[in-house]
Scaffold this motif. Structure first.
Motif, PDB file in Angstrom:
ATOM      1  N   ARG A  62       0.827  -1.201   0.000  1.00  0.00           N
ATOM      2  CA  ARG A  62       0.000   0.000   0.000  1.00  0.00           C
ATOM      3  C   ARG A  62       0.868   1.259   0.000  1.00  0.00           C
ATOM      4  N   ILE A  63       1.932   1.230   0.780  1.00  0.00           N
ATOM      5  CA  ILE A  63       2.815   2.399   0.838  1.00  0.00           C
ATOM      6  C   ILE A  63       3.447   2.666  -0.523  1.00  0.00           C
TER       7      ILE A  63
ATOM      8  N   GLN B 140       2.321   1.861  -3.455  1.00  0.00           N
ATOM      9  CA  GLN B 140       1.304   2.360  -4.375  1.00  0.00           C
ATOM     10  C   GLN B 140       1.029   3.844  -4.132  1.00  0.00           C
ATOM     11  N   GLU B 141       0.992   4.246  -2.847  1.00  0.00           N
ATOM     12  CA  GLU B 141       0.741   5.648  -2.516  1.00  0.00           C
ATOM     13  C   GLU B 141       1.906   6.543  -2.948  1.00  0.00           C
TER      14      GLU B 141
ATOM     15  N   ARG C 290       1.579   6.924  -6.656  1.00  0.00           N
ATOM     16  CA  ARG C 290       0.385   7.676  -7.056  1.00  0.00           C
ATOM     17  C   ARG C 290       0.473   9.143  -6.633  1.00  0.00           C
ATOM     18  N   ARG C 291       0.825   9.382  -5.374  1.00  0.00           N
ATOM     19  CA  ARG C 291       0.779  10.747  -4.841  1.00  0.00           C
ATOM     20  C   ARG C 291       2.051  11.550  -5.109  1.00  0.00           C
TER      21      ARG C 291
ATOM     22  N   LEU D 164       2.283  10.313   4.231  1.00  0.00           N
ATOM     23  CA  LEU D 164       1.557   9.200   3.614  1.00  0.00           C
ATOM     24  C   LEU D 164       1.961   7.860   4.229  1.00  0.00           C
TER      25      LEU D 164
ATOM     26  N   ASP E 119       0.138   7.666   7.506  1.00  0.00           N
ATOM     27  CA  ASP E 119      -1.296   7.426   7.299  1.00  0.00           C
ATOM     28  C   ASP E 119      -1.583   5.954   7.051  1.00  0.00           C
ATOM     29  N   VAL E 120      -0.687   5.302   6.298  1.00  0.00           N
ATOM     30  CA  VAL E 120      -0.898   3.888   5.981  1.00  0.00           C
ATOM     31  C   VAL E 120      -0.487   3.000   7.145  1.00  0.00           C
TER      32      VAL E 120
END
Length: 287
Positions: A211-212, A214-215, A218-219, A256, A259-260
Motif C-alpha cells: 500500500r505504501i 502504491q501511494e 500515485r501521490r 503518507l 497514514d498507511v
C-alpha cells in the motif's frame, strides 16, 4: 514556445548572477582594494613584475585567448553564455559604480563581498556558463579534476593570484583580507552550485509495503524498489521500500507512510546527484 522560455530563463540567470557579483565587487571589494584574484589580478602581478603593458591590455588579451580555448574545450553554448556573462558584468560594474559605498571595516567588506560575489558566480555556474576571465580557467580545470568541487578550484586559483599580488606589492595585510574574500567566495559558490542538487533517499520497513509503495507512486509520482530484508531477531523475510524524492516531497512522504502504517520504520538520508528519470541526468560537462 517552451524552448524560447527556457532560453530566456537561462539568459536571465546569467544576467542576474553577473549583477549580484558586480554588486558585491563594487560595494565591498573594490573600495578596500581587495584583490579577488582572477585574470585582472594576474595581469596586475605581471605588470608589477615585468613593468610591461597595462592591466587593461593584458586582461583583454588573456580574456580573448581564454574565450577561444573555452569555446573549443567546453562548447558553443558555454562560449555564448560566457560572452553574455562578461558583457553583463562589464555593464553592471559601471552601473553599480553610481551607488553609494557603505562604510565598513576591511574584514566585513571581505566577508560580505565574498558572499555576494560567490552567490552571483554560483548562479552563473549553474547555467553552464561563466563571467569570462578566470572563471573560464576554473571551468577548464574542473574538466581536469572532476571530483573536486568547483568552488574549491576557484579558491585555489584565486588564492594563488591574491598571494602573488601580496608578495609583489609587499602588503601582507591586504593579501590576508583578500584571502578571506576569496575563501568565502569559493565556499558560497559550492553552496549555490551543489545545495540545489540534493534529494532525499528513504528506506521504509513496514508490513504495509504494498500500500505504501502504491501511494508513493500515485501521490508523489516517484519510483519504488523493493529490497529483500530479514529481521535479525525473528528471521522473518521483510520487504524494504527504497525510494528517492525531492526535498520538498519529504514531508508528504512521511505523512503518507504514517497514514498507511503509523508503526512503519523510516530512515531518511541525504542523496547528492540522484541520476535518472525525474531527476538530473549525467553529462560530461556537469559541475
Amino acid at each position: 514556445m517552451k524552448k524560447a522560455l527556457q532560453e530566456t530563463i537561462w539568459f536571465g540567470k546569467i544576467i542576474l548572477g553577473s549583477a549580484i557579483f558586480s554588486l558585491g565587487f563594487n560595494l565591498f571589494l573594490q573600495p578596500h582594494g581587495l584583490n579577488a584574484g582572477g585574470v585582472s589580478g594576474l595581469a596586475l602581478v605581471a605588470v608589477n613584475l615585468f613593468h610591461f603593458g597595462t592591466v587593461g591590455t593584458i586582461t583583454a588579451v588573456l580574456n580573448v585567448i581564454l574565450f577561444i580555448i573555452g569555446g573549443l574545450r567546453v562548447g558553443k553554448r558555454f562560449l555564448i553564455g560566457s560572452l553574455a556573462g562578461a558583457a553583463a558584468v562589464s555593464l553592471t560594474l559601471d552601473l553599480f559604480a553610481l551607488l553609494p559605498v557603505p562604510q565598513t571595516e576591511p574584514l566585513l567588506a571581505a566577508l560580505y563581498g565574498g558572499i555576494l560575489c560567490g552567490f552571483g558566480l554560483g548562479v552563473v555556474f549553474t547555467t553552464g556558463s561563466s563571467t569570462g576571465g578566470s572563471d573560464i580557467i576554473v571551468r577548464l580545470l574542473k574538466q581536469r579534476w572532476r571530483n573536486v568541487p568547483i568552488g574549491v578550484i576557484n579558491i585555489c586559483f584565486d588564492l594563488s593570484v591574491a598571494g602573488l599580488a601580496g608578495l609583489v606589492s609587499r602588503d601582507l595585510t591586504l593579501a590576508l583580507y583578500s584571502g578571506v574574500a576569496v575563501f568565502v567566495t569559493g565556499k558560497v559558490i559550492d553552496a549555490v552550485v551543489y545545495s540545489f542538487d540534493y534529494s532525499k533517499v528513504a528506506l521504509i520497513i513496514s508490513e504495509q509495503h504494498e500500500r505504501i509503495s502504491q501511494e508513493v507512486m500515485r501521490r508523489l509520482d516517484r519510483g519504488v524498489t523493493f529490497l529483500e530484508g530479514e529481521g535479525a531477531y525473528s528471521h522473518q523475510p521483510r520487504k524494504v521500500i527504497l525510494t528517492a524524492v525531492k526535498k520538498h516531497q519529504l514531508a508528504e512522504l512521511k505523512e503518507l507512510v504514517t497514514d498507511v502504517d503509523p508503526n512503519a520504520f523510516v530512515i531518511v538520508q541525504e542523496a547528492h546527484q540522484v541520476l535518472g528519470d525525474g531527476f538530473s541526468h549525467y553529462s560530461k560537462d556537469s559541475l
